[in-house]
Enzyme design. Structure first.
Site, mmCIF file in Angstrom:
data_model
loop_
_atom_site.group_PDB
_atom_site.id
_atom_site.type_symbol
_atom_site.label_atom_id
_atom_site.label_comp_id
_atom_site.label_asym_id
_atom_site.label_seq_id
_atom_site.Cartn_x
_atom_site.Cartn_y
_atom_site.Cartn_z
ATOM 1 N N ASP A 185 6.237 3.937 -0.847
ATOM 2 C CA ASP A 185 5.971 5.125 -0.045
ATOM 3 C C ASP A 185 7.154 5.713 0.720
ATOM 4 O O ASP A 185 7.453 6.877 0.597
ATOM 5 C CB ASP A 185 4.839 4.826 0.945
ATOM 6 N N GLU A 423 2.066 -8.480 3.275
ATOM 7 C CA GLU A 423 2.337 -7.337 2.397
ATOM 8 C C GLU A 423 3.823 -7.360 2.002
ATOM 9 O O GLU A 423 4.174 -7.148 0.854
ATOM 10 C CB GLU A 423 1.984 -6.077 3.184
HETATM 11 C C1 9YW Z 1 -0.279 3.425 2.443
HETATM 12 C C2 9YW Z 1 -1.850 -0.742 -1.019
HETATM 13 C C3 9YW Z 1 -0.702 0.237 -0.977
HETATM 14 C C4 9YW Z 1 0.272 0.025 -2.144
HETATM 15 C C5 9YW Z 1 1.544 0.851 -1.969
HETATM 16 C C6 9YW Z 1 2.115 0.601 -0.591
HETATM 17 C C7 9YW Z 1 1.071 0.903 0.483
HETATM 18 C C8 9YW Z 1 -0.453 2.730 1.132
HETATM 19 O O1 9YW Z 1 -0.070 0.089 0.271
HETATM 20 O O2 9YW Z 1 0.746 2.263 0.470
HETATM 21 O O3 9YW Z 1 -1.247 3.947 2.986
HETATM 22 O O4 9YW Z 1 0.807 3.423 2.989
HETATM 23 O O5 9YW Z 1 3.280 1.348 -0.391
HETATM 24 O O6 9YW Z 1 2.444 0.518 -2.994
HETATM 25 O O7 9YW Z 1 -0.339 0.340 -3.356
HETATM 26 O O8 9YW Z 1 -1.378 -2.054 -1.022
#
Ligand code: 9YW
Length: 450
Positions: A185, A423
């Site tokens: 992100d 995470e």
């Molecule tokens: C957010 C769920 C997700 C991942 C992404 C990670 C984060 C979501 O979490 O994004 O709302 O910030 O960057 O890769 O799929 O684990």
């Protein structure tokens, strides 16, 4: 030392605790990405989670991917979030803000989904799931094989959608229209492209929910970053999520070298499965062709000065040379000549990356510890992510680098041996960061252990 201060669980307790995390996050039809911060299904999380579940219950692993595939858009896109009903108020932006079911005819009316995608790791997961199931009894085997037959056409449609709607340069480098689509992100990879995104004065107001759920707001993206994230959603809403209009109008359009490498790999895995299961030869050939184009495109991004692969900002017409984990994309999918590959491997092992003297473990950090952009506690700006560690390790094994894969696995387990299933982790101290009991972390640890 940092290492001495860390608790290290023995393997059997680590495995038991990983299983417990997946069980605890299971709503019945889907395992949420994390207990509080992410109360929904994320697309590429579901892929990795199904690999972990396969070690516990093949039927449950298959159900996880069935849930995701049931949310596939009619055009083929797998959405980046499948919303659970109960969690809708907990997470922003939720289904109301996306409004896909009202604005797009391609979006399902239920379950509700977001309007963008994530890296296509799913075929990789299906391949791994089948491998795990075949080590079990005849019921597991039949369950998995039946699932491959059922899911193959849907996965093919998903890959075709990416090849047809996300290749704006026509050379195989697939583009993302939002940093969220990359799965990384707030990576510094996207900073320059986001700088070109100017949120309109008519951006509807919103309240973030993520900040209440992490100990330190500094681990999460900033408010200015969030305004841009939401503005891009607003732009997509205004063209009704039509895939080609989104690509034509989004103020963010970046050729994502990491996503392209995952795509190339996944195309080959899906083609292998297609051959084995007697799927249409023309479709298998198309997958091989997309894999080859992807690999070639990834190799063509390499910066001659650094040897690292680069993203391409299509709006600015510029390469993005930030030193992030995406620079190693060619190691995932191949495509470099031998000399270039050797150079890239020695960069990976060198002091700016995995051989950095301050690192606790040698998993690839999300951003180079030697780069100005490095922030060891902040999300995709420096921490090590077990899930990307798994992906590199799996790819190394597939490419025949057994020793490197094994080293990677051992280092991943060492990082995760605290049993927090964070995470992401502080690469210098191993401090668990972001959400704890994160499902995909538990899943990859189970796969490493089994
Ligand atoms: C957010 C769920 C997700 C991942 C992404 C990670 C984060 C979501 O979490 O994004 O709302 O910030 O960057 O890769 O799929 O684990």
């Amino acid at each position: 030392t940092a290492r001495a201060a860390r608790r290290e669980l023995p393997s059997h307790l680590l495995a038991a605790r990983a299983a417990y995390v997946l069980r605890g996050n299971d709503t019945g039809t889907l395992v949420t990405a994390a207990p509080r911060l992410y109360p929904h299904m994320w697309s590429w999380d579901a892929a990795f989670i199904s690999i972990g579940l396969a070690h516990l219950d093949v039927g449950r692993a298959v159900a996880e991917l069935d849930t995701l595939l049931a949310a596939q858009w009619s055009g083929g896109m797998l959405p980046h979030i499948v919303f659970t009903e109960g969690g809708a108020d907990e997470y922003f932006p939720g289904p109301d803000r996306w409004g896909t079911h009202e604005l797009s005819r391609q979006a399902p009316r239920g379950p509700l989904t977001s309007g963008i995608c994530q890296p296509p790791a799913h075929a990789i997961a299906v391949g791994r799931l089948l491998e795990i199931a075949r080590r079990g009894g005849p019921v597991d085997r039949a369950t998995a094989e039946d699932f491959v037959r059922r899911s193959w056409p849907k996965l093919y449609a998903w890959h075709r959608w990416l090849a047809e709607h996300r290749d704006p340069g026509g050379d195989g480098l697939l583009a993302v229209v939002h940093g969220w689509e990359s799965g990384m992100d707030n990576s510094p990879r996207w900073d320059s492209a986001y700088a070109g995104v100017r949120p309109g004065a008519d951006l509807p107001p919103y309240v973030r929910r993520d900040l209440r759920l992490v100990a330190d707001a500094g681990m999460r993206p900033s408010d200015a970053e969030y305004d841009r994230y939401l503005w891009l959603v607003e732009e997509m809403r205004r063209v009704g999520y039509d895939p080609d209009r989104v690509v034509a109008t989004s103020s963010f359009l970046v050729g994502d070298v990491f996503l392209t490498a995952v795509f190339a790999l996944a195309c080959d895995v899906l083609a292998d499965l297609g051959e084995e299961f007697g799927e249409p030869a023309t479709q298998v050939t198309a997958l091989r062709d997309w894999a080859r184009r992807g690999r070639t495109a990834v190799a063509a991004t390499v910066d001659p000065a650094t040897g690292l692969a680069r993203d391409r900002d299509f709006r600015a017409g510029a390469w993005i040379g930030t030193r992030t984990i995406a620079g190693f994309a060619p190691l995932l999918c191949g495509g470099l000549d031998r000399a270039a590959e050797r150079t890239l491997l020695s960069t990976l092992d060198g002091p700016d990356w995995c051989g950095h003297p301050g690192l606790l473990t040698s998993l690839v950090p999300s951003t180079s510890p030697a780069d100005d952009a490095f922030r060891p506690r902040q999300y995709w700006r420096g921490p090590q992510w077990p899930v990307t560690g798994w992906l590199f390790g799996w790819a190394f094994a597939r490419r025949g680098w057994a020793e490197r894969a094994e080293r990677h696995r051992a280092q991943g387990l060492l990082l995760c041996s605290d049993g927090a299933f964070a995470e992401y982790y502080h690469p210098l101290t191993g401090e668990p960061l972001g959400s704890l009991d994160q499902s995909w972390t538990a899943a990859v640890v189970l796969d490493w252990l089994c």
